[in-house]
Motif scaffolding. Sequence first.
Motif: not given
Length: 210
Positions: A7-10, A38-43, A56-60
């Motif tokens: 699990f990573a966001s950055g 965050n679909p646009n992160c380095g990870a 990708i799991i987020n509110k949008s």
Amino acid sequence: MKKIAIFASGEGSNFKAIYEKIICGNIPAEIPIVISNNPNCGAIFFAKENAISTLIINKSRYPDSDSQDIILEETLLKAKVNLICLAGYMKMLPKNIVANFANQILNIHPALLPAFGGKGFYGMKVHESIIQSKVAISGATVHFVDNQYDHGPIVAQEEVAIEKDDTANSLAKKVLTIEHSIYPEVVKAFCENRIIWVDNQPKIEVVIEN
Ligand code: GRF
């Protein structure tokens, strides 16, 4: 062979450090899935470049938080995940995941917990607070995850000295270098079944080779 969900966001440098040890055969594991808000992160970019599945799991994408929790659980169970590694993941894990994966979730924190941990201590804020507080030593901590931020049982810590001219940025770089060695070491120990629990505290069993 253990199956690890990252699990990573950055940037994902801790993910990359673990992945490299897997690829070279040092850690007996595979990474079936990388999960991010965050679909646009380095990870996520790195996972895609290396043909690793992503979620990708987020509110949008999933406006309803219950459905987020269900999708997450289904994905982890379907991938038969044995270990979850939080590697710069900026969200709290849902309670159903923490309950289902007890003692199977690790996190890395860029300070010597319990100091400089908890809600609000994330990213550069950790290093800025440490520099402001004028302590002489910082470091990194790998710990199991429970339902509180930066709180579960500690598996490994390594210190770094803070010099007079260190800034939050230079300290972050020093600590990150340590993170890239201690996190893979702990993940390796987990995957080799060398983390043993004594009085509810995890210990790494060291194997001495002749
Ligand atoms: C690391 O400093 C880690 O300790 C913290 O978030 C940062 C993630 O960095 N939890 P990266 O994305 O692995 O490069």
